[in-house]
Design a protein around this motif. Structure first.
Motif, mmCIF file in Angstrom:
data_model
loop_
_atom_site.group_PDB
_atom_site.id
_atom_site.type_symbol
_atom_site.label_atom_id
_atom_site.label_comp_id
_atom_site.label_asym_id
_atom_site.label_seq_id
_atom_site.Cartn_x
_atom_site.Cartn_y
_atom_site.Cartn_z
ATOM 1 N N HIS A 156 0.177 49.831 28.197
ATOM 2 C CA HIS A 156 0.140 50.839 27.131
ATOM 3 C C HIS A 156 -0.858 51.408 26.998
ATOM 4 C CE1 HIS A 156 0.478 51.598 22.813
ATOM 5 N NE2 HIS A 156 -0.775 51.070 22.577
ATOM 6 N N ARG A 157 -0.732 52.808 26.511
ATOM 7 C CA ARG A 157 -1.601 53.429 26.226
ATOM 8 C C ARG A 157 -1.277 54.265 24.902
ATOM 9 N NH1 ARG A 157 -4.233 57.158 30.665
ATOM 10 N NH2 ARG A 157 -4.358 58.717 29.054
ATOM 11 N N LYS A 158 -2.401 54.610 24.029
ATOM 12 C CA LYS A 158 -2.166 55.159 22.716
ATOM 13 C C LYS A 158 -1.412 56.534 22.411
ATOM 14 C CE LYS A 158 -6.325 52.982 20.539
ATOM 15 N NZ LYS A 158 -7.550 53.229 19.899
ATOM 16 N N ASP A 159 -1.683 57.327 23.672
ATOM 17 C CA ASP A 159 -0.899 58.614 23.722
ATOM 18 C C ASP A 159 0.463 58.596 24.252
ATOM 19 O OD1 ASP A 159 -1.978 57.917 26.182
ATOM 20 O OD2 ASP A 159 -2.529 59.677 27.099
ATOM 21 N N LEU A 160 0.797 57.186 24.693
ATOM 22 C CA LEU A 160 2.429 57.197 25.094
ATOM 23 C C LEU A 160 3.035 56.237 24.052
ATOM 24 C CD1 LEU A 160 1.545 56.760 29.014
ATOM 25 C CD2 LEU A 160 1.908 58.794 27.683
ATOM 26 N N THR A 161 4.383 56.372 24.463
ATOM 27 C CA THR A 161 5.318 55.346 23.762
ATOM 28 C C THR A 161 6.776 55.145 24.634
ATOM 29 O OG1 THR A 161 6.449 54.762 21.686
ATOM 30 C CG2 THR A 161 6.724 57.067 22.452
ATOM 31 N N TYR A 162 7.653 54.341 23.999
ATOM 32 C CA TYR A 162 8.648 54.233 25.028
ATOM 33 C C TYR A 162 10.098 54.209 24.219
ATOM 34 C CZ TYR A 162 7.732 49.453 23.524
ATOM 35 O OH TYR A 162 7.307 48.348 22.848
ATOM 36 N N ARG A 163 11.192 54.141 24.667
ATOM 37 C CA ARG A 163 12.523 54.236 24.137
ATOM 38 C C ARG A 163 13.408 53.507 25.003
ATOM 39 N NH1 ARG A 163 9.731 55.451 20.479
ATOM 40 N NH2 ARG A 163 10.107 57.059 18.710
ATOM 41 N N THR A 164 14.196 52.715 24.607
ATOM 42 C CA THR A 164 15.182 51.874 25.305
ATOM 43 C C THR A 164 16.457 52.868 26.208
ATOM 44 O OG1 THR A 164 15.088 49.983 23.870
ATOM 45 C CG2 THR A 164 16.940 50.023 25.153
ATOM 46 N N VAL A 165 16.614 52.480 27.310
ATOM 47 C CA VAL A 165 17.625 53.393 28.058
ATOM 48 C C VAL A 165 18.752 52.365 28.209
ATOM 49 C CG1 VAL A 165 18.157 54.617 30.197
ATOM 50 C CG2 VAL A 165 15.640 54.397 29.301
ATOM 51 N N THR A 166 19.746 52.653 27.782
ATOM 52 C CA THR A 166 20.854 51.955 27.354
ATOM 53 C C THR A 166 21.964 51.326 28.645
ATOM 54 O OG1 THR A 166 22.505 53.667 26.710
ATOM 55 C CG2 THR A 166 21.214 52.505 25.059
ATOM 56 N N ASP A 167 21.778 52.416 29.720
ATOM 57 C CA ASP A 167 22.545 52.103 30.964
ATOM 58 C C ASP A 167 21.651 52.206 32.089
ATOM 59 O OD1 ASP A 167 21.939 54.796 30.565
ATOM 60 O OD2 ASP A 167 23.826 55.833 30.938
ATOM 61 N N ALA A 168 20.485 52.025 32.105
ATOM 62 C CA ALA A 168 19.630 52.044 33.462
ATOM 63 C C ALA A 168 19.668 50.539 33.708
ATOM 64 C CB ALA A 168 18.350 52.090 33.013
ATOM 65 N N PRO A 169 19.586 50.089 35.343
ATOM 66 C CA PRO A 169 19.243 48.919 35.770
ATOM 67 C C PRO A 169 18.312 48.178 35.197
ATOM 68 C CG PRO A 169 19.344 50.615 37.531
ATOM 69 C CD PRO A 169 19.084 51.184 36.407
ATOM 70 N N GLN A 170 18.495 46.709 35.095
ATOM 71 C CA GLN A 170 17.603 45.798 34.332
ATOM 72 C C GLN A 170 16.934 44.977 35.550
ATOM 73 O OE1 GLN A 170 20.517 44.260 31.478
ATOM 74 N NE2 GLN A 170 19.316 45.293 29.821
ATOM 75 N N SER A 171 15.651 44.531 34.953
ATOM 76 C CA SER A 171 14.934 43.476 35.852
ATOM 77 C C SER A 171 15.154 42.089 35.205
ATOM 78 C CB SER A 171 13.505 43.897 36.158
ATOM 79 O OG SER A 171 12.636 42.909 36.888
#
Length: 258
Positions: A156-171
């Motif tokens: 995590h970085r304060k200048d970054l964020t994320y969004r869920t990707v619905t159809d990508a491979p999962q771990s």
């Protein structure tokens, strides 16, 4: 499964993004005499650590070599795309892989998503050596990065964020150990990650000594109770006879005539 342990401690390897803290706390509460040693290892090197005997078990990312390693799947992680906070993708709560078609999608050499071909979008000129390097490139505006949610939180970085990707491979994350080293300590840890209670004997042979002692104590108590009943019964029968004799000798006769 062996019946006894030669090692004084239990060595658990875990890959980045996995947090064994809760299970470690339960282990320390239940087995305070068996120290738990935690070692973080790269995802790509986890199998080698187990097969070389450098750890008794590991929290690893799937897949693993199931011909030599046993594995219990624990959970599957959501995949997210890591982006700058001012990126257009932040306008949505979740995205599909095709929404990243025009983006440079970084693909680090230590990627754990196991793409069948390659990630969506446009490839970078070079693959970053590590996920940490790729995150730095995202912060510099070079591209975006797909990864499991736990790794996004780890980096995590304060200048970054994320969004869920619905159809990508999962771990997927699993508890794994060598096929030929399923020890009692491994079974203890399996019980912890599966939520078994401290009194559960599944997978373990309970110590028969307490059961034998309990059974012997029960027989002894039963014998005392039986003896007590016999003594009480004899006393009751004796008391009944005494009352009977007293009753026959103490009967009232006819009044005398004056």
């Amino acid at each position: 499964m062996t019946g006894s342990e030669d090692r004084p401690s239990f060595r658990l390897a875990y890959v980045p993004g996995v947090t064994p803290d809760k299970w470690a706390r339960i282990w320390n509460e239940r087995l305070p005499d068996v120290p738990l040693t935690l070692t973080q290892v790269p995802a790509a090197g986890a199998e080698g650590v187990l097969l070389d005997g450098d750890a008794d078990a590991g929290l690893v990312r799937l897949p693993v070599d199931r011909t030599r390693l046993s594995a219990i799947p624990l959970y599957t992680e959501t995949t997210v795309v890591v982006i700058p906070k001012d990126h257009l993708v932040t306008a949505a709560d979740e995205v599909a892989a095709e929404d990243l078609a025009d983006e440079i999608v970084l693909h680090p050499l230590d990627d754990v998503l196991g793409w069948e071909e390659r990630p969506p979008g446009r490839p970078a000129l070079e693959r970053p050596a590590t996920t940490a390097d790729a995150v730095e490139l995202v912060a510099a505006g070079i591209g975006v990065l797909l990864m499991p949610l736990s790794l996004a939180r780890l980096h995590h970085r304060k200048d970054l964020t994320y969004r869920t990707v619905t159809d990508a491979p999962q771990s997927g994350v699993a508890l794994s150990w060598p096929e030929d080293a399923h020890t009692d300590r491994v079974e203890d840890f399996i019980g912890i990650v599966r939520g078994r209670t401290v009194n559960s004997t599944r997978g373990r042979q309970p110590d028969p000594a307490p059961a034998r002692r309990k059974a012997a104590a029960g027989k002894q108590q039963s014998g005392k109770q039986q003896t007590g009943k016999q003594q009480t019964g004899g006393a009751r029968r004796g008391g009944g006879t005494a009352r009977k004799k007293s009753g026959s000798g103490g009967g009232r006769g006819k009044p005398r005539r004056r």
